[in-house]
Motif scaffolding. Structure first.
Motif, PDB file in Angstrom:
ATOM      1  N   ARG A   9       0.832  -1.220   0.000  1.00  0.00           N
ATOM      2  CA  ARG A   9       0.000   0.000   0.000  1.00  0.00           C
ATOM      3  C   ARG A   9       0.857   1.257   0.000  1.00  0.00           C
ATOM      4  O   ARG A   9       0.527   2.251  -0.652  1.00  0.00           O
ATOM      5  N   SER A  11      -5.270   0.350   6.359  1.00  0.00           N
ATOM      6  CA  SER A  11      -6.727   0.311   6.263  1.00  0.00           C
ATOM      7  C   SER A  11      -7.087  -0.493   5.026  1.00  0.00           C
ATOM      8  O   SER A  11      -6.511  -0.284   3.950  1.00  0.00           O
ATOM      9  N   MET A  12      -8.017  -1.394   5.172  1.00  0.00           N
ATOM     10  CA  MET A  12      -8.458  -2.177   4.021  1.00  0.00           C
ATOM     11  C   MET A  12      -9.625  -1.453   3.355  1.00  0.00           C
ATOM     12  O   MET A  12     -10.701  -2.002   3.155  1.00  0.00           O
ATOM     13  N   ASP A  13      -9.368  -0.190   3.016  1.00  0.00           N
ATOM     14  CA  ASP A  13     -10.393   0.613   2.352  1.00  0.00           C
ATOM     15  C   ASP A  13     -10.511   0.190   0.887  1.00  0.00           C
ATOM     16  O   ASP A  13      -9.758  -0.653   0.394  1.00  0.00           O
ATOM     17  N   GLU A  14     -11.464   0.791   0.190  1.00  0.00           N
ATOM     18  CA  GLU A  14     -11.749   0.397  -1.196  1.00  0.00           C
ATOM     19  C   GLU A  14     -10.535   0.556  -2.100  1.00  0.00           C
ATOM     20  O   GLU A  14     -10.243  -0.300  -2.941  1.00  0.00           O
ATOM     21  N   GLY A  15      -9.770   1.617  -1.915  1.00  0.00           N
ATOM     22  CA  GLY A  15      -8.596   1.844  -2.741  1.00  0.00           C
ATOM     23  C   GLY A  15      -7.527   0.778  -2.530  1.00  0.00           C
ATOM     24  O   GLY A  15      -6.911   0.298  -3.500  1.00  0.00           O
ATOM     25  N   THR A  16      -7.311   0.412  -1.280  1.00  0.00           N
ATOM     26  CA  THR A  16      -6.316  -0.626  -0.968  1.00  0.00           C
ATOM     27  C   THR A  16      -6.743  -1.962  -1.557  1.00  0.00           C
ATOM     28  O   THR A  16      -5.955  -2.652  -2.206  1.00  0.00           O
ATOM     29  N   ASN A  50      -8.828  -2.575  -4.033  1.00  0.00           N
ATOM     30  CA  ASN A  50      -8.773  -2.532  -5.496  1.00  0.00           C
ATOM     31  C   ASN A  50      -7.336  -2.629  -6.005  1.00  0.00           C
ATOM     32  O   ASN A  50      -7.066  -3.328  -6.986  1.00  0.00           O
TER      33      ASN A  50
END
Length: 148
Positions: free
Chosen positions: A39, A100-105, A107
């Motif tokens: 990331r 953070s396992m957010d949407e960007g990460t 994807n």
């Protein structure tokens, strides 16, 4: 225990209950730092896999983390390692990532995995993985037989 040993497994009885298996917890800790390094752009997903398979993965196929550091301490063993190189280990732990396992990460990880590993089918990758793991297990069994 007897059943697992009868099918060539190495079961370990935990001394107290924890959530998840010990191996899964270790895998999760490594995955967390792996996601962090990818990331942050330190390495790509494919490069991270190579880092693991060509270094600690090989080491851990033969010795666990404590024996590796015990050997890393030289003749003084883990006592020496902890007293010298290991003295600042907690400072290093503070630098470990908490991605953070957010949407960007998510994807980004998916895109990199598909680019790196999309050239083979799932079944092909499973065959490759299983063949490599079987080869390692056979090689280790040969070493164990020769030591006996």
């Amino acid at each position: 225990m007897q059943f697992f040993e009868s099918v060539s497994r190495v079961p370990i009885v935990l001394h107290k209950p924890i959530l998840a298996f010990a191996a899964n917890r270790l895998q999760s800790a490594l995955l967390r730092e792996s996601v962090h390094l990818v990331r942050e752009g330190v390495v790509t997903l494919e490069e991270l896999d190579r880092v693991v398979t060509h270094s600690i993965g090989l080491r851990w196929a033969t010795v666990g983390p404590f024996l590796a550091f015990h050997l890393g301490g030289g003749h003084g063993g883990l006592r020496k390692w902890l007293g010298t190189l290991g003295a600042g280990i907690e400072r290093g732990w503070e630098e470990l990532g908490r991605p953070s396992m957010d949407e960007g990460t998510v994807n980004s990880l998916i895109e990199q995995a598909e680019a790196a590993y999309g050239s083979r089918t799932y079944a092909e990758w499973v065959r490759v993985r299983d063949a490599k793991q079987t080869a390692i297990l056979r090689a280790l069994a040969d070493v164990d037989r020769n030591e006996a």
